[in-house]
Enzyme design. Structure first.
Site, PDB file in Angstrom:
ATOM      1  N   LEU A 233      -8.927   2.002  12.613  1.00  0.00           N
ATOM      2  CA  LEU A 233      -7.956   3.061  13.580  1.00  0.00           C
ATOM      3  C   LEU A 233      -7.434   4.136  12.533  1.00  0.00           C
ATOM      4  O   LEU A 233      -7.200   5.137  12.737  1.00  0.00           O
ATOM      5  CB  LEU A 233      -6.874   2.046  14.408  1.00  0.00           C
ATOM      6  CG  LEU A 233      -5.980   3.276  15.045  1.00  0.00           C
ATOM      7  CD1 LEU A 233      -6.643   3.869  16.323  1.00  0.00           C
ATOM      8  CD2 LEU A 233      -4.889   2.487  15.901  1.00  0.00           C
TER       9      LEU A 233
ATOM     10  N   GLY B  20      12.311   5.793 -10.905  1.00  0.00           N
ATOM     11  CA  GLY B  20      11.571   5.036 -11.664  1.00  0.00           C
ATOM     12  C   GLY B  20      10.079   5.662 -11.841  1.00  0.00           C
ATOM     13  O   GLY B  20       9.482   5.744 -12.687  1.00  0.00           O
TER      14      GLY B  20
ATOM     15  N   CYS C  60      -0.559   1.132   6.229  1.00  0.00           N
ATOM     16  CA  CYS C  60      -0.809  -0.344   6.170  1.00  0.00           C
ATOM     17  C   CYS C  60      -0.240  -1.006   4.524  1.00  0.00           C
ATOM     18  O   CYS C  60      -0.336  -0.190   3.782  1.00  0.00           O
ATOM     19  CB  CYS C  60      -2.005  -0.903   6.528  1.00  0.00           C
ATOM     20  SG  CYS C  60      -2.620   0.002   7.965  1.00  0.00           S
TER      21      CYS C  60
ATOM     22  N   HIS D 103      18.872  -0.161  -7.356  1.00  0.00           N
ATOM     23  CA  HIS D 103      18.294   0.863  -6.350  1.00  0.00           C
ATOM     24  C   HIS D 103      18.134   0.439  -4.977  1.00  0.00           C
ATOM     25  O   HIS D 103      17.420  -0.346  -4.645  1.00  0.00           O
ATOM     26  CB  HIS D 103      17.305   1.630  -6.898  1.00  0.00           C
ATOM     27  CG  HIS D 103      16.618   2.621  -5.855  1.00  0.00           C
ATOM     28  ND1 HIS D 103      17.316   3.792  -5.549  1.00  0.00           N
ATOM     29  CD2 HIS D 103      15.657   2.529  -5.154  1.00  0.00           C
ATOM     30  CE1 HIS D 103      16.689   4.231  -4.462  1.00  0.00           C
ATOM     31  NE2 HIS D 103      15.517   3.813  -4.116  1.00  0.00           N
TER      32      HIS D 103
ATOM     33  N   HIS E  93      11.538  12.338   0.473  1.00  0.00           N
ATOM     34  CA  HIS E  93      10.715  12.192   1.467  1.00  0.00           C
ATOM     35  C   HIS E  93      10.212  13.400   2.101  1.00  0.00           C
ATOM     36  O   HIS E  93       9.478  13.539   2.954  1.00  0.00           O
ATOM     37  CB  HIS E  93      11.404  11.636   2.670  1.00  0.00           C
ATOM     38  CG  HIS E  93      11.823  10.109   2.219  1.00  0.00           C
ATOM     39  ND1 HIS E  93      13.109   9.835   1.943  1.00  0.00           N
ATOM     40  CD2 HIS E  93      11.127   9.017   2.125  1.00  0.00           C
ATOM     41  CE1 HIS E  93      13.304   8.476   1.727  1.00  0.00           C
ATOM     42  NE2 HIS E  93      11.897   7.876   1.798  1.00  0.00           N
TER      43      HIS E  93
END
Ligand code: GLN
Ligand code: ZN
Length: 771
Positions: free
Chosen positions: A24, A447, A531, A656, A709
């Site tokens: 998938l 990092g 995943c 963190h 992000h």
């Protein structure tokens, strides 16, 4: 409605949807890339559903008894439910067709965003590592039955001779997990829309009946959680109202309300008081209910859907027998959907036969459910051979080499309070100030630097044997040198090595510690098409040799600036692995902590003066029930402290955490006693700062100034504003300047420009402060 059809004696709440070979994922990603059409993607998905049905049948579920769940999703089950009831954010209304529906491309756009339209927010699903998409509901949301996808899936099964049981997130959980839309007024609660939502569910249930569904499963895990911000009495009243209304609908399948991830507690009598026909109870995470009796079907979730151990089948059967004291109608299921586990343990060539005999992935768990169902019907004698085999495996596991390591156990048993404590902070601060000589507003990163295609190719070549161990090491050293030079050029104060040698921040350590195994095909959906392959922590943990020391020492040899050593903390290692269930997490965490403590000791001896121990999962493992919080905080914080408390005063320990709900865990963060804590903050424009201020947090803190992000490059003035917000509330000598999180998912161009802007803004702030 007429008499309810029998509930299947054995069932599962859901099954992995990604496919044994992540079919998938591949199909969805090639649709996104434009290489395949929606029709091709639909065909792959239909094929996966067919394979799943056949597989579940072969494993012992029934063809037409509603035991096979219809629980497919292209991306996320919460998004599916939202889309089904028409809860589409206003910014995506343009994707909605005239008939109110949304096509596959539109569905993915809500999940992934487009242009300036930000995707639906993503957050963790209960106490798991799965992330769902947060629906947005406001007064403007027109709730209506907007998708026939579930109906089509049920019809597809019917057409191939199956009667499946459609699964959808229940109305109460859907509203409790939703957030108020941008348009909603202050204080608006999505739950206020319950009376508008129930008719939509009623219409869906009627339509499901029409396509042949005899049972429907409504997932209501929010009922077990105490981390929901709505008052419990309000939640219970909503539950009662929702299921009274749905239960009294004229045309509907029998209703199975499932409540995975914990005890229903006071929600159980409420559900029993409504007309629903079956209630799912998680007997793995939750307790056996007491003080209630009913003639409804109680579905005992005794096969752990959230972990991969074969477990104690006999104890499972005993729990089901105990449930019979509450109701004459007892069935068995997995405790949660099985999508938290990989497909099939027989598909793991890298694992030893012995280890495999202790494990059960999704397929093995289905077989366990079928066995227990047989036991419920025909009595224990009928499944004695299976019970014995499971017991034999358990005994083997107890005594197998490596499960209990005397040296590790002696060390843990000898721990005293002093091992968990570093001593006075002011003294540490003075020693660190002298040793490190850092400027006002020190700058650093979290990092990782971008994991380029080239780095991944080198690793693949090493695994495939096309590159020697030495060749790989050299390539990583070259990469580290580039990253160090770049940081010096940009002007950062505390440097990192960039973590190029790590495939994953947990798996890397799992591969280098005793007591862990890694799988080949053990993929588990994390979100959407993403995943992860959690490692299996099966035995006592110890460190055969130093892990990161050579890399960090090499990095420090390249620069006069301090280099920060980089480790993953014990709680995060546990949270992102499948962890042994034969001893308290506290004991396992302390073993991991001791291995890290030795690593930290070696780093310190190799001249590394700053060591960061990441704990991004500290919040995630927080139990859903408040009564369990203190014990959790005690062992989780304790293991971090055990890992870090062995260092000298002059060695600076960083941690963190990557989420901005600082308030929820401020107490825990404080108790970690790290010298410096970096935390996500840019996305929420420093929303955490008031919490930090009001908590009186007294040590170093780096609220992120760069949202990693997003591919967006923050401008100098944006960063300056964020720094000003921090300096406005937090004593200035505590403030560090850093991005929200690691840079591994970003590209180099954006990273360099963003970091340059951060340095420029920091210099301006220093100048303004006159230092
Ligand atoms: N040190 C890790 C990195 O920078 C931290 C990742 C995380 O917080 N998830 O990649
Ligand atoms: Zn992070």
């Amino acid at each position: 409605m007429t008499k309810s059809p029998a509930f299947p004696t054995g069932t599962i709440l859901g099954y992995p949807r990604i496919g044994r070979r992540r079919e998938l994922k591949k199909a969805v990603e090639s649709f996104w890339a434009g290489t395949t059409s929606a029709a091709e993607l639909e065909a792959t998905a239909a094929d996966l559903r067919r394979v799943t049905r056949e597989r579940l049948l072969a494993l012992g579920l029934g063809r037409t008894d509603s035991s096979i769940p219809e629980a497919f999703s292209f991306y996320d089950q919460v998004l599916d439910a939202a889309v089904t009831v028409g809860a589409i954010p206003t910014r995506f209304q343009r994707l909605v067709a005239d008939d109110g529906s949304i096509d596959l491309a539109g569905y993915f756009t809500i999940a992934r965003g487009e242009g300036g339209d930000t995707p639906a927010e993503m957050t963790k699903w209960f106490d798991t590592n799965y992330h769902y998409l947060v629906p947005e509901i406001g007064p403007e949301t027109t709730l209506h039955l907007a998708s026939d996808r579930l109906l089509r899936e049920v019809a597809e099964a019917t057409a191939s001779g199956f009667r499946t049981r459609p699964v959808i997130v229940g109305p109460v959980t859907l509203l409790l997990l939703s957030k108020a839309s941008e348009e909603a007024p202050e204080g608006y609660q999505p739950l206020d829309r319950l009376d508008d939502l129930i008719p939509v569910y009623a219409e869906l249930l009627a339509a499901l009946t029409a396509v042949g569904a005899e049972w429907v499963q409504l997932d209501e895990p929010a009922l077990v959680s105490e981390s929901i911000e709505v008052d419990r009495a309000v939640v219970l009243a909503a539950t009662q109202r929702a299921y009274d209304l749905l239960g009294n609908a004229a045309v509907r399948p029998s209703i199975f309300v499932s409540a995975p991830y914990g005890s229903l507690d006071d929600a159980l009598p409420v559900l029993i008081g409504t007309p629903v026909e079956a209630i799912g109870i998680d007997l793995v995470k939750g307790d056996l209910p007491s003080g209630v009796t009913t003639d409804k079907v109680l579905v005992g979730g005794v096969v752990d859907g959230h972990n991969i151990w074969r477990g104690n089948l006999e104890a499972g059967l005993a729990s089901l027998e105990a449930l019979r004291a509450l109701s004459p109608n007892v069935a068995v299921s997995s405790s949660t959907s099985l999508f938290h586990t990989p497909h099939d343990v027989t598909d793991e060539p890298l694992l030893s036969d012995q280890l495999k005999s202790w494990l059960a992935f999704a397929d093995q768990k289905v077989a366990q459910v079928a066995t227990l169902a047989k036991g419920l019907v025909d009595g224990k004698g009928a499944i004695q051979a299976e019970l014995d085999a499971a017991s034999t495996a358990l005994i083997d596991r107890q005594h197998a080499e490596g499960v209990r390591d005397a040296a590790v156990r002696t060390r843990v048993a000898g721990l005293t309070a002093a091992d968990f404590s570093r001593g006075d902070y002011d003294q540490r601060l003075a020693a660190q100030d002298a040793a490190l000589d850092l400027p006002f507003l020190p700058t650093t990163t979290i990092g990782s630097f971008p994991q380029t295609g080239d780095i991944r190719r080198q690793r693949a070549a090493l695994v495939a044997g096309r590159l020697s161990e030495d060749g790989y090491k050299q390539a990583m050293r070259d990469e580290i040198k580039r990253v160090v030079d770049l940081q010096e050029e940009i002007g950062l104060d505390v440097l990192v090595h960039g973590e190029p040698e790590r495939n994953d921040m947990v798996q890397y350590f799992a591969e280098n510690l005793d007591g862990f195994a890694v799988t080949q095909n053990g993929w588990v959906q994390s979100y959407g098409s993403r995943c992860t392959r959690p490692s299996i922590l099966w035995g006592d943990v110890s460190r055969p040799a130093p892990i990161t020391v050579e890399w960090s020492a090499y990095t420090q040899s390249l620069t006069q600036k301090p280099v920060k050593g980089m480790l993953t903390g014990p709680v995060t290692i546990l949270a992102w692995s499948f962890v042994r269930d034969d001893q308290p997490l506290r004991d396992t965490a302390n073993q991991v902590a001791l291995a890290l403590r030795d690593e930290i000791d070696d780093l310190e001896n190799a001249g590394i003066g700053i060591i960061q121990v990441d704990e991004p999962a500290l919040r995630e493992l927080l139990p859903l029930k408040k009564k369990d919080h203190e014990d959790y905080l005690d062992w989780s914080v304790g293991s971090f402290r055990l890992a870090t408390a062995g260092v000298a005063d002059r060695t600076q320990i960083h941690t963190h955490l990557c989420y901005s709900e600082f308030g929820v865990v401020i107490d825990a963060i404080n108790r970690l006693d790290a010298d410096v804590t970096s935390i996500e903050a840019a996305r929420s424009r420093m929303e955490v700062v008031p919490d930090i201020e009001s908590s009186g947090f007294g040590r170093g803190i780096g609220p992120g100034v760069y949202d990693i992000h997003s591919p967006r490059i923050p401008s100098v003035s944006e960063v300056s504003e964020l720094i000003d917000i921090a300096l406005g509330s937090i004593p200035e000598r505590q403030v560090w300047v850093n991005p929200d999180c690691g840079l591994k998912t970003r590209g180099y161009d954006e990273t360099v420009e963003s970091l340059k802007n951060i340095i420029e803004a920091t210099r301006a702030a220093r100048a303004k402060a006159g230092v």
